[in-house]
Scaffold this active site. Structure first.
Site, mmCIF file in Angstrom:
data_model
loop_
_atom_site.group_PDB
_atom_site.id
_atom_site.type_symbol
_atom_site.label_atom_id
_atom_site.label_comp_id
_atom_site.label_asym_id
_atom_site.label_seq_id
_atom_site.Cartn_x
_atom_site.Cartn_y
_atom_site.Cartn_z
ATOM 1 N N ASP A 56 0.810 -1.202 -0.063
ATOM 2 C CA ASP A 56 -0.053 0.008 -0.135
ATOM 3 C C ASP A 56 1.072 0.945 -0.067
ATOM 4 O O ASP A 56 1.938 1.172 0.533
ATOM 5 C CB ASP A 56 -0.817 -0.135 1.332
ATOM 6 C CG ASP A 56 -2.360 0.985 0.921
ATOM 7 O OD1 ASP A 56 -3.289 0.194 0.831
ATOM 8 O OD2 ASP A 56 -2.182 2.112 0.772
ATOM 9 N N TYR A 78 -12.017 6.256 -14.574
ATOM 10 C CA TYR A 78 -12.200 5.135 -13.771
ATOM 11 C C TYR A 78 -12.780 3.948 -14.420
ATOM 12 O O TYR A 78 -12.382 2.769 -14.407
ATOM 13 C CB TYR A 78 -13.040 5.504 -12.691
ATOM 14 C CG TYR A 78 -13.361 4.255 -11.547
ATOM 15 C CD1 TYR A 78 -12.019 4.172 -10.734
ATOM 16 C CD2 TYR A 78 -14.393 3.524 -11.422
ATOM 17 C CE1 TYR A 78 -12.510 3.106 -9.928
ATOM 18 C CE2 TYR A 78 -14.493 2.488 -10.347
ATOM 19 C CZ TYR A 78 -13.437 2.433 -9.539
ATOM 20 O OH TYR A 78 -13.585 1.354 -8.680
ATOM 21 N N THR A 125 -16.541 1.247 1.077
ATOM 22 C CA THR A 125 -15.157 1.401 1.436
ATOM 23 C C THR A 125 -14.679 2.856 1.379
ATOM 24 O O THR A 125 -15.366 3.497 0.782
ATOM 25 C CB THR A 125 -14.283 0.642 0.267
ATOM 26 O OG1 THR A 125 -14.353 1.480 -0.958
ATOM 27 C CG2 THR A 125 -14.764 -0.946 -0.073
#
Length: 250
Positions: free
Chosen positions: A38, A146, A181
């Protein structure tokens, strides 16, 4: 139940959301070692799991990052290509720098992760799952970058599945629709609405507009589906996209 005893997996974007839930699921079901990546170093360091963990902080779209990661990928059995970023805006006014930012992480980063994983798995065989999106299947205004990145990822998975089949490497995608999320924190519309009515209510309101099942998924639900695709229960599945969208694409 999925059993990952003695197996080693790579999970990108592991510090939150679907990535974190997947790492937790794999660890809880016997994984011997997890390699977690990450860009958020503090969140990555805070992860506590009941298995061996290697933490790699960096940008998945940086080829040098993957070059340095090669020693850590030894013995890899599978990978979850999950790292991604979001952004929104109409094509006519969308900045090219923002387009490149999204494509860089979501597609370039996915390619580099996939390449590194396939090299590390080699001829031993294994399984890879890439996290795409229902927006890569169903067109909506305002999400060109996206959606394009996630549609391209689905085709990348299909090509990889054909290339990997001879080495017993299965490659599949999962295409969730709305999932609760932190990625939504990059969407101004959601941030503004959550400030007005609360985060849970904002999720419920959005789900009611376009999801027949009337809710968004939890990260843990998507993690369990990813685990299925990685598991021995899915050994005849490759090049597929599991659409997990509550009916959104109908």
């Amino acid at each position: 139940m999925t059993d990952f005893t003695d197996r080693t997996f790579l999970v990108t974007g592991a510090a939150s959301g679907i990535g974190l839930a997947t790492a937790q699921h794999l660890a809880a079901n016997g994984a011997k070692r997890l390699i977690l990546t990450d860009i958020a170093a503090d969140a990555l360091d805070a992860i506590d799991l009941p298995c061996a963990v290697d933490r790699l902080t960096g940008d998945v779209a940086d080829e040098a990052f993957w070059d340095s990661a090669v020693p850590k990928l030894d013995g890899l059995d599978g990978a979850v290509i999950n790292a991604g970023v979001a952004g929104a805006g109409p094509i006519a006014t969308f900045g090219f720098a923002e387009w490149r930012r999204i494509l860089s992480v979501n597609l370039d980063g996915a390619f580099l992760t996939l390449r590194a994983a396939m090299r590390a798995i080699g001829k031993r065989g294994g399984a890879i799952v890439a996290v795409s999106s229902a927006t890569g299947i169903k067109a909506e205004p305002g999400i060109a970058a996206y959606a394009a990145s996630k549609a391209a990822l689905i085709q990348l998975v299909r090509v990889a599945a054909k290339e990997g089949a001879g080495r017993r490497i299965r490659v599949n995608a999962i295409a969730p629709a709305g999932v609760e999320t932190p990625v939504w924190d990059a969407v101004p519309m959601f941030v503004n609405r959550a400030a007005e009515i609360g985060r849970d209510a904002a999720f419920a309101e959005m789900a009611a507009m376009g999801t027949p099942l009337g809710r968004y998924a939890k990260s843990e639900e998507i993690a369990a589906q990813i685990a299925f695709l990685l598991s021995d229960a899915a050994t005849y599945i490759t090049g597929s996209t599991l659409v997990s969208d509550g009916g959104y694409t109908l």
